[in-house]
Design a protein around this motif. Sequence first.
Motif, PDB file in Angstrom:
ATOM      1  N   THR A 204       1.111  -1.337  -0.591  1.00 38.15           N
ATOM      2  CA  THR A 204       0.038  -0.052   0.127  1.00 38.15           C
ATOM      3  C   THR A 204       0.906   1.255   0.318  1.00 38.15           C
ATOM      4  O   THR A 204       0.444   2.311   0.668  1.00 38.15           O
ATOM      5  CB  THR A 204      -0.833  -0.314   1.386  1.00 38.15           C
ATOM      6  N   GLU A 205       2.027   1.692  -0.937  1.00 31.32           N
ATOM      7  CA  GLU A 205       3.388   2.454  -0.128  1.00 31.32           C
ATOM      8  C   GLU A 205       2.197   3.414  -1.413  1.00 31.32           C
ATOM      9  O   GLU A 205       1.423   3.036  -2.156  1.00 31.32           O
ATOM     10  CB  GLU A 205       4.182   1.916  -1.309  1.00 31.32           C
ATOM     11  N   ASP A 206       3.057   4.774  -0.926  1.00 29.66           N
ATOM     12  CA  ASP A 206       2.799   5.864  -1.404  1.00 29.66           C
ATOM     13  C   ASP A 206       2.756   5.893  -2.394  1.00 29.66           C
ATOM     14  O   ASP A 206       4.282   5.050  -3.288  1.00 29.66           O
ATOM     15  CB  ASP A 206       2.697   7.604  -0.652  1.00 29.66           C
ATOM     16  N   MET A 207       2.438   6.621  -4.356  1.00 27.37           N
ATOM     17  CA  MET A 207       2.913   6.885  -5.571  1.00 27.37           C
ATOM     18  C   MET A 207       4.460   7.149  -5.449  1.00 27.37           C
ATOM     19  O   MET A 207       4.872   6.432  -6.122  1.00 27.37           O
ATOM     20  CB  MET A 207       2.420   7.502  -6.158  1.00 27.37           C
ATOM     21  N   ASP A 208       4.812   7.951  -4.889  1.00 25.69           N
ATOM     22  CA  ASP A 208       6.076   7.888  -4.889  1.00 25.69           C
ATOM     23  C   ASP A 208       7.681   7.096  -4.258  1.00 25.69           C
ATOM     24  O   ASP A 208       8.375   6.349  -5.438  1.00 25.69           O
ATOM     25  CB  ASP A 208       6.881   9.477  -4.162  1.00 25.69           C
TER      26      ASP A 208
END
Length: 462
Positions: free
Chosen positions: A442-446
């Motif tokens: 579920t990482e952020d897009m960066d």
Amino acid sequence: MDIDEDITIATYLIDSYAKKLTSCARTDHALEKEYTDALKKIAILRRTIHNDHSPNHWTLALASCRTTIRTLALEIANYTMAPNWESPSYAHSLRPQAGRLAGKITGSINDYTRDQHHYGWKYEEQFAKEYIDGIGKFAVHTYATSSGMAAFATILGYLRGERLSPSDKIVMGARSYFQNKELVSAWFGHNKIIWVDESDPTAIDAILKKIKPKAVILDTLTNAGKSVRLDVTALYRSIAAMGRPYPTLILDNTCLATACQPLKGTTKLLLGDMRLVVFESLNKYHEFGMDRVTAGLVWGVGSDVGKLFTYRKNMGTNIPDASVIALPTPNRWMFDLRLRRLQRNCQYLAQELAEALGSKSSRWVRGVSYATECTTFVLEFHKNHASLGTYKRFLHTLLARARKQSVQILAGTSFGLDHTRVYPVAAYTREEPPFLRIAVGTEDMDTVKKIYDVLVDTCYNF
């Protein structure tokens, strides 16, 4: 923003476990310290969530919260169960032995938790309310189990005991989860299984009309080296065209969860006496990435599927009471919020890698296999490099490269977790060739873009 969603989900988890804790009667002074310690942790978590942080500090703050929530899940389960009994008394001369459930136990009903228990009933009711859609929902029987495989074993017990004669054929997806295939082959015999290609509705239709099987077993999204999403609508049309008696339809919905709603569109078939049985592992998505306990669930609708309860009881596949308490309280809005993040990250990584490998060929990797709304995809290697040894070498190089670039990637099984995992599947089975899975987090897009850079570099150089 991703960070806002992460805060929302963390707040929900904190509130979920706080409610579980405060709903327990404080009747045992020996557990007072455990109770107050848990309350203190909840208070710290809430302060952390509601404090202002710089963008760089939010990632660390949320990671710290997640670690504490994981600890709380089991601590609250242990606190809740500490005074309880697995074989609680339902009557007594002086003092009960039922812990928090004193007055709620009925003899030969819920006085043995292997059979059924109060906590399981509550979770099953909440699951059906939050996660199952369809106008036939009122008739659904829902049973929690100790794992996804325990759910499937319970279904096979029901099939063998109630639905199939020794001569009956079973239609099963060729890309079904390999452990499911192993169990069906062992229980019913490999020669009783007719394998079908999940990607070919026309072929499935022809086989159903020709064989008229008593049972059909398919994954809604294949859990194998080729990702295929089942056309459930076409399947229902084919079953309807078979005419009565309809088969018992068993669907493994582990990979899609709420993204697939098998009850929708089944009204006429169910009125025509079809049995629909759906199961899934709860480890993947329903723990919101905490991975604290093993759990599964089977639900069904149609005449006599309530007998699944008896088979769960007799086969000892019921979920332990403490495990139920460790699970987050079902919440559809929060669940779908997290699931959409996983789907987004998977779609980005799979499509970007497919485009890169399509424009510039790799000596080892020929492409990717993924389907709509999936949260995992498969790296497809050229035939002469598709081996367990190659996958292990790829993984070793990938982790070394990620380490140098300070990117978190893990080698480990399962999916639906917070951080992206890469791992070989089906390493030691005859039912499925080994393959290499990418289970996104579920990482952020960066961060997802950094993971892509590491993955694409490794596809060309390892």
